[in-house]
Scaffold this active site. Structure first.
Site, short mmCIF file in Angstrom:
data_model
loop_
_atom_site.label_atom_id
_atom_site.label_comp_id
_atom_site.label_asym_id
_atom_site.label_seq_id
_atom_site.Cartn_x
_atom_site.Cartn_y
_atom_site.Cartn_z
N LYS A 1 2.22 7.13 4.13
CA LYS A 1 1.58 5.82 4.15
C LYS A 1 1.03 5.49 5.54
CE LYS A 1 5.24 4.45 0.98
NZ LYS A 1 6.35 3.51 0.77
N PRO B 1 0.83 -1.22 0.00
CA PRO B 1 0.00 0.00 0.00
C PRO B 1 0.85 1.26 0.00
CG PRO B 1 -0.02 -1.06 2.15
CD PRO B 1 0.65 -2.01 1.21
N GLU B 2 0.54 2.16 -0.92
CA GLU B 2 1.23 3.44 -0.99
C GLU B 2 0.19 4.54 -0.80
OE1 GLU B 2 3.88 3.53 -4.38
OE2 GLU B 2 4.29 1.39 -4.18
#
Length: 400
Positions: A60, A2-3
């Site tokens: 993030k 996940p970014e």
């Protein structure tokens, strides 16, 4: 992993569906690797009866503001993900929990039930995420150490240019540095560099103002477009390099152009050589390196260069012939060395070994050179063998 787009999509889902609601039930995983610095019981007790006031994100990282501190914060790591029962929240391959799995998932690290019955869970299949309970998440690491958020606090073109001009590292490595710009991870970095037509190994300090303007534009567009579709990668534009990043080398293409993979900043980087070229001194060095590699493989790099090299080799070979001793001279020289001390004999043996290596190298060159005379080559090998045999015989006599 996940970014920024994936974490922002999760934050928006929490903000839309959970804000203003009271926590009536809390279940925190008994996992000290992910649940950082607080016991399971204390974490659960601090949540019960609290109302979720807002949801925030930087880079993030995401955190929830409750009606009183402390607040839960989530560092997503490699596979952290938000699930809200009955609500479609972005799923990505490494973190996806199937709809048919148990609920809450066995991978759940943080689970709350709200006063209207809605249930919210943070899962982590790979246990690289960190869930914390903090009085002020922005005042302590990792959030306090982050650079400007790429979406919420974008630098201007001038600020990017000034920042990059001080960094003597590859631009891809710099983009991944969360203390410089937060939120950009591996896939976003590859995408924005591709869109801006910048080679991932290009030195940050060597980027022109125009390069910085192109990169500034691509960062904005990639983040905005990915969020328009809720960070659902299946809906990303078809001409993005993203869709081929995980294909095998030789089978990865975008718009008909080949994608190659290199390691930059310890991360696999996808780029299109035809469009993303090194510039300035780096381009010259890369061209020289490539030419040397081709020459080493025997490829034809340039007819003029190859011809000049052949002439030079021929001249050196001619000199070598003139300086070569006639047959039998080696024996006479060996006879004269009989009276020398043993340390001199050892030195001569070493010199002879070096000479033999030189002859072998020379022979190898002759084999690959055009117009070589095979009879001459055989004669030289025979002569060399006789010299070696003669030297070996002398050594045996000395030993006696």
């Amino acid at each position: 992993m996940p970014e920024l787009p994936e974490v922002e999509a999760a934050r928006r889902a929490v903000e839309e569906h959970c804000v203003g609601k009271k926590i009536t039930k809390a279940l925190i995983a008994d996992d000290s690797k992910v649940i950082d610095g607080v016991s399971r019981a204390d974490f659960e007790a601090s949540l019960l009866g609290k109302t979720i006031v807002s949801a925030h994100r930087k880079g993030k990282n995401m955190w929830l503001c409750l009606d009183s501190p402390p607040f839960p914060s989530f560092q997503f790591g490699m596979a952290g993900a938000v699930y809200i029962k009955g609500v479609a929240v972005t799923k990505y391959k490494r973190s996806a929990v199937k709809d048919t799995d148990e609920w809450p998932s066995k991978y759940s690290k943080f689970f709350v039930e709200l006063d209207d019955g809605l249930e919210f869970s943070f899962t982590d299949k790979r246990r690289f995420a960190r869930v914390r309970l903090l009085k002020d998440p922005t005042s302590v690491p990792p959030i306090s150490e982050l650079g400007p958020d790429a979406l919420l606090e974008p630098m201007t073109v001038d600020e990017l240019f000034e920042c990059f001009s001080k960094k003597k590292i590859a631009i891809k490595t710099l983009l991944l540095d969360q203390s410089v710009i937060s939120g950009i991870g591996n896939w976003v970095a590859d995408e924005v560099l591709y869109q801006a037509r910048i080679h991932p190994e290009q030195g940050a300090a060597s980027l022109s103002k125009e390069n910085c303007a192109a990169l500034h534009k691509s960062i904005k567009e990639v983040l905005e477009k990915s969020l328009e579709v809720g960070a659902d990668s299946s809906q990303f534009p078809s001409d993005w390099i993203f869709h081929s990043r995980e294909k095998k080398p030789g089978k990865a293409f975008v718009d008909g152009k080949k994608i190659e993979f290199i390691t930059v900043g310890s991360r696999t980087s996808a780029f299109v050589p035809e469009l993303q070229k090194l510039s300035g001194p780096q381009a010259s060095k890369a061209a020289t390196k490539q030419a040397n590699q081709k020459k080493g493989r025997g490829d034809v790099v340039n007819d003029d260069v190859d011809e000049a090299a052949s002439d030079e080799e021929a001249n050196e070979n001619e000199k070598s012939k003139k300086g070569r001793k006639p047959k039998g001279q080696g024996k006479r020289a060996s006879a004269k060395r009989k009276s020398k001390e043993s340390d001199d004999e050892d030195k001569d043996s070493d010199d002879d070994a070096d000479d033999n290596d030189d002859h072998q190298d020379e022979d190898q060159k002759k084999k690959s050179r055009k117009g070589v005379n095979s009879k001459q080559s055989k004669a030289e090998k025979t002569s060399k063998a006789k010299v070696q045999t003669s030297q070996s015989g002398k050594k045996l006599k000395k030993g006696k």
